[in-house]
Design a protein around this motif. Structure first.
Motif: not given
Length: 171
Positions: A146, A148-149, A151, A163, A165, A167
């Motif tokens: 991951v 960047e994330e 929520r 959420c 993400r 990858y």
């Protein structure tokens, strides 16, 4: 030649479900806006069933539909009989437009074939478990990390919280 990344873009429930009876099993207005921003101006590859669920070419993008039917003609779209042929069309389009990504947008079989070729996954994890008949392939943590994330609580036009993400393939 400049590298053109292959990017899978999907919304996936906690149990891997991405579709049910030819449609998405949720409505996520905030995710539609993100999808539009991510994919605008880039070549898109999708399977015939995914195209039929959308019902029309997505504006501002080159739409490439994969079908086993060599005679398939869809107004406003390019067609290909294999993912490999679709990627060749998409690479040519990306070079002509000066963009560095090809977006794969489903469905399940196209994602399964494209996962091994992908450089990046842009996944909206839908925080629910739903029944469905189409699933996204498993994301192997030994191959993907991951980068960047974000929520998001369920907004006014969202059925569920998510959420998002990004990858990146482990090198």
């Amino acid at each position: 030649m400049e590298k053109i990344d292959i990017v899978l873009v999907a919304a996936v429930a906690e149990n891997g479900v991405i579709g049910r009876a030819g449609d998405m099993p949720w409505h996520l207005g905030s995710d539609f806006r993100r999808f539009r921003a991510i994919t605008k101006g880039k070549p898109q590859i999708m399977g015939r069933k995914t195209f039929e669920s959308i019902g029309k070419p997505l504006p501002g993008r080159t739409n490439i539909v994969v079908s086993r039917d060599p005679g398939l003609v869809i107004e406003g779209c390019l067609t290909a009989t294999s993912l490999e042929d679709a990627l060749a069309l998409a690479r040519k389009d990306a070079v002509e437009k000066g963009v560095d990504e090809i977006c794969i947008q489903g469905g399940g079989e196209i994602y399964r074939q494209a996962l091994a070729l992908a450089d990046r996954l842009r996944i909206t994890h839908v925080e629910t478990t739903l029944a469905g008949d189409t699933v996204f392939p498993e994301i192997d943590p030994a191959l993907w990390e991951v980068g960047e994330e974000e929520r998001l609580p369920a907004g006014e036009k969202d059925d569920y919280p998510t959420c998002y993400r990004v990858y990146e393939r482990c090198r």
